[in-house]
Motif scaffolding. Sequence first.
Motif, PDB file in Angstrom:
ATOM      1  N   ILE A 100       0.854  -1.191   0.000  1.00 26.44           N
ATOM      2  CA  ILE A 100       0.000   0.000   0.000  1.00 26.44           C
ATOM      3  C   ILE A 100       0.892   1.243   0.000  1.00 26.44           C
ATOM      4  O   ILE A 100       1.728   1.416   0.888  1.00 26.44           O
ATOM      5  N   GLU A 101       0.712   2.068  -1.011  1.00 23.85           N
ATOM      6  CA  GLU A 101       1.506   3.284  -1.118  1.00 23.85           C
ATOM      7  C   GLU A 101       0.956   4.350  -0.179  1.00 23.85           C
ATOM      8  O   GLU A 101      -0.267   4.510  -0.069  1.00 23.85           O
ATOM      9  N   PHE A 102       1.858   5.067   0.468  1.00 29.81           N
ATOM     10  CA  PHE A 102       1.463   6.135   1.373  1.00 29.81           C
ATOM     11  C   PHE A 102       2.582   7.159   1.454  1.00 29.81           C
ATOM     12  O   PHE A 102       3.735   6.856   1.149  1.00 29.81           O
ATOM     13  N   GLU A 103       2.220   8.340   1.832  1.00 29.96           N
ATOM     14  CA  GLU A 103       3.188   9.398   2.089  1.00 29.96           C
ATOM     15  C   GLU A 103       3.260   9.571   3.600  1.00 29.96           C
ATOM     16  O   GLU A 103       2.237   9.764   4.252  1.00 29.96           O
ATOM     17  N   GLU A 104       4.458   9.497   4.143  1.00 30.55           N
ATOM     18  CA  GLU A 104       4.622   9.670   5.584  1.00 30.55           C
ATOM     19  C   GLU A 104       4.865  11.139   5.897  1.00 30.55           C
ATOM     20  O   GLU A 104       5.672  11.802   5.240  1.00 30.55           O
ATOM     21  N   ARG A 105       4.154  11.639   6.885  1.00 30.56           N
ATOM     22  CA  ARG A 105       4.350  13.003   7.372  1.00 30.56           C
ATOM     23  C   ARG A 105       4.580  12.936   8.876  1.00 30.56           C
ATOM     24  O   ARG A 105       3.672  12.593   9.622  1.00 30.56           O
ATOM     25  N   ALA A 106       5.797  13.224   9.270  1.00 28.76           N
ATOM     26  CA  ALA A 106       6.172  13.142  10.679  1.00 28.76           C
ATOM     27  C   ALA A 106       5.757  14.432  11.386  1.00 28.76           C
ATOM     28  O   ALA A 106       6.318  15.493  11.145  1.00 28.76           O
ATOM     29  N   LEU A 107       4.772  14.314  12.234  1.00 23.97           N
ATOM     30  CA  LEU A 107       4.198  15.483  12.897  1.00 23.97           C
ATOM     31  C   LEU A 107       5.144  16.146  13.890  1.00 23.97           C
ATOM     32  O   LEU A 107       4.940  17.301  14.252  1.00 23.97           O
ATOM     33  N   ASP A 108       6.169  15.445  14.310  1.00 24.41           N
ATOM     34  CA  ASP A 108       7.081  16.030  15.286  1.00 24.41           C
ATOM     35  C   ASP A 108       8.348  16.594  14.646  1.00 24.41           C
ATOM     36  O   ASP A 108       9.373  16.737  15.279  1.00 24.41           O
ATOM     37  N   THR A 109       8.248  16.937  13.351  1.00 28.43           N
ATOM     38  CA  THR A 109       9.360  17.596  12.666  1.00 28.43           C
ATOM     39  C   THR A 109       8.911  18.983  12.220  1.00 28.43           C
ATOM     40  O   THR A 109       7.712  19.245  12.060  1.00 28.43           O
ATOM     41  N   ASP A 110       9.869  19.851  12.012  1.00 29.04           N
ATOM     42  CA  ASP A 110       9.563  21.225  11.582  1.00 29.04           C
ATOM     43  C   ASP A 110       8.890  21.265  10.219  1.00 29.04           C
ATOM     44  O   ASP A 110       8.075  22.140   9.949  1.00 29.04           O
ATOM     45  N   GLU A 111       9.202  20.312   9.364  1.00 28.59           N
ATOM     46  CA  GLU A 111       8.642  20.286   8.010  1.00 28.59           C
ATOM     47  C   GLU A 111       7.114  20.248   8.016  1.00 28.59           C
ATOM     48  O   GLU A 111       6.468  20.827   7.157  1.00 28.59           O
ATOM     49  N   TRP A 112       6.531  19.583   9.000  1.00 25.82           N
ATOM     50  CA  TRP A 112       5.075  19.422   9.046  1.00 25.82           C
ATOM     51  C   TRP A 112       4.448  20.180  10.222  1.00 25.82           C
ATOM     52  O   TRP A 112       3.359  19.831  10.686  1.00 25.82           O
ATOM     53  N   ALA A 113       5.094  21.228  10.704  1.00 29.50           N
ATOM     54  CA  ALA A 113       4.607  21.976  11.868  1.00 29.50           C
ATOM     55  C   ALA A 113       3.198  22.532  11.651  1.00 29.50           C
ATOM     56  O   ALA A 113       2.359  22.465  12.550  1.00 29.50           O
ATOM     57  N   LYS A 114       2.914  23.065  10.469  1.00 26.96           N
ATOM     58  CA  LYS A 114       1.575  23.618  10.210  1.00 26.96           C
ATOM     59  C   LYS A 114       0.511  22.530  10.267  1.00 26.96           C
ATOM     60  O   LYS A 114      -0.576  22.732  10.800  1.00 26.96           O
ATOM     61  N   GLU A 115       0.816  21.357   9.725  1.00 20.68           N
ATOM     62  CA  GLU A 115      -0.153  20.261   9.761  1.00 20.68           C
ATOM     63  C   GLU A 115      -0.315  19.725  11.180  1.00 20.68           C
ATOM     64  O   GLU A 115      -1.375  19.246  11.537  1.00 20.68           O
ATOM     65  N   ARG A 116       0.718  19.811  11.973  1.00 24.27           N
ATOM     66  CA  ARG A 116       0.625  19.374  13.370  1.00 24.27           C
ATOM     67  C   ARG A 116      -0.414  20.194  14.114  1.00 24.27           C
ATOM     68  O   ARG A 116      -1.222  19.658  14.864  1.00 24.27           O
ATOM     69  N   GLU A 117      -0.457  21.494  13.857  1.00 21.87           N
ATOM     70  CA  GLU A 117      -1.450  22.355  14.503  1.00 21.87           C
ATOM     71  C   GLU A 117      -2.857  22.009  14.033  1.00 21.87           C
ATOM     72  O   GLU A 117      -3.785  21.958  14.831  1.00 21.87           O
ATOM     73  N   LEU A 118      -3.025  21.755  12.751  1.00 23.39           N
ATOM     74  CA  LEU A 118      -4.333  21.352  12.217  1.00 23.39           C
ATOM     75  C   LEU A 118      -4.750  20.017  12.833  1.00 23.39           C
ATOM     76  O   LEU A 118      -5.898  19.840  13.239  1.00 23.39           O
ATOM     77  N   TYR A 119      -3.823  19.092  12.923  1.00 28.10           N
ATOM     78  CA  TYR A 119      -4.044  17.772  13.518  1.00 28.10           C
ATOM     79  C   TYR A 119      -4.590  17.923  14.932  1.00 28.10           C
ATOM     80  O   TYR A 119      -5.580  17.321  15.308  1.00 28.10           O
ATOM     81  N   LYS A 120      -3.971  18.788  15.710  1.00 30.76           N
ATOM     82  CA  LYS A 120      -4.415  19.027  17.093  1.00 30.76           C
ATOM     83  C   LYS A 120      -5.765  19.740  17.122  1.00 30.76           C
ATOM     84  O   LYS A 120      -6.627  19.412  17.937  1.00 30.76           O
ATOM     85  N   ASP A 121      -5.955  20.715  16.234  1.00 34.12           N
ATOM     86  CA  ASP A 121      -7.217  21.453  16.185  1.00 34.12           C
ATOM     87  C   ASP A 121      -8.395  20.543  15.855  1.00 34.12           C
ATOM     88  O   ASP A 121      -9.515  20.781  16.291  1.00 34.12           O
ATOM     89  N   LEU A 122      -8.145  19.494  15.079  1.00 36.36           N
ATOM     90  CA  LEU A 122      -9.201  18.545  14.720  1.00 36.36           C
ATOM     91  C   LEU A 122      -9.474  17.537  15.829  1.00 36.36           C
ATOM     92  O   LEU A 122     -10.370  16.719  15.722  1.00 36.36           O
ATOM     93  N   GLY A 123      -8.677  17.618  16.896  1.00 40.06           N
ATOM     94  CA  GLY A 123      -8.919  16.761  18.047  1.00 40.06           C
ATOM     95  C   GLY A 123      -8.112  15.479  18.091  1.00 40.06           C
ATOM     96  O   GLY A 123      -8.316  14.635  18.959  1.00 40.06           O
ATOM     97  N   PHE A 124      -7.200  15.306  17.149  1.00 41.65           N
ATOM     98  CA  PHE A 124      -6.373  14.098  17.147  1.00 41.65           C
ATOM     99  C   PHE A 124      -5.218  14.270  18.106  1.00 41.65           C
ATOM    100  O   PHE A 124      -4.596  15.313  18.174  1.00 41.65           O
ATOM    101  N   ARG A 125      -4.928  13.242  18.856  1.00 37.03           N
ATOM    102  CA  ARG A 125      -3.829  13.295  19.816  1.00 37.03           C
ATOM    103  C   ARG A 125      -2.853  12.145  19.632  1.00 37.03           C
ATOM    104  O   ARG A 125      -1.717  12.220  20.024  1.00 37.03           O
ATOM    105  N   ALA A 126      -3.316  11.047  19.052  1.00 38.35           N
ATOM    106  CA  ALA A 126      -2.479   9.861  18.920  1.00 38.35           C
ATOM    107  C   ALA A 126      -1.952   9.708  17.504  1.00 38.35           C
ATOM    108  O   ALA A 126      -2.534  10.204  16.549  1.00 38.35           O
ATOM    109  N   ALA A 127      -0.853   9.029  17.394  1.00 35.76           N
ATOM    110  CA  ALA A 127      -0.301   8.652  16.103  1.00 35.76           C
ATOM    111  C   ALA A 127      -0.148   7.137  16.138  1.00 35.76           C
ATOM    112  O   ALA A 127      -0.031   6.563  17.216  1.00 35.76           O
ATOM    113  N   PRO A 128      -0.221   6.490  15.010  1.00 37.96           N
ATOM    114  CA  PRO A 128      -0.356   7.039  13.670  1.00 37.96           C
ATOM    115  C   PRO A 128      -1.805   7.389  13.319  1.00 37.96           C
ATOM    116  O   PRO A 128      -2.739   6.943  13.973  1.00 37.96           O
TER     117      PRO A 128
END
Length: 75
Positions: free
Chosen positions: A26-54
Motif C-alpha cells: 500500500i503506497e502512502f506518504e509519511e508526514r512526521a508530525l514532530d518535525t519542523d517540516e510538518w509543523a503547520k499540519e501538526r497544529e491542524l491535527y491538534k485542532d481537529l482533536g487528534f492526539r495519537a499517532a499514527p
Amino acid sequence: MILYTKVNEYCPQCAIAKVALKERGIEFEERALDTDEWAKERELYKDLGFRAAPLLIRGEEVIMTGYDPRVIETL
C-alpha cells in the motif's frame, strides 16, 4: 494516502503501521508530525482533536487512528 507519524518520539505503533502498509504493498506518504517540516499540519491535527499517532487518511477520510491491523487488512 497520508500516514501521520512521530519520528522523534518513540512511537511503536507508527513503526508497526509503516511496516504493515509496506508489506501489503500500500503506497502512502509519511508526514512526521514532530518535525519542523510538518509543523503547520501538526497544529491542524491538534485542532481537529487528534492526539495519537499514527493517523491514516485517504483524501478527506480518516481511515485509521492509532494502529489497528484489522483496518490495514481491509485496504
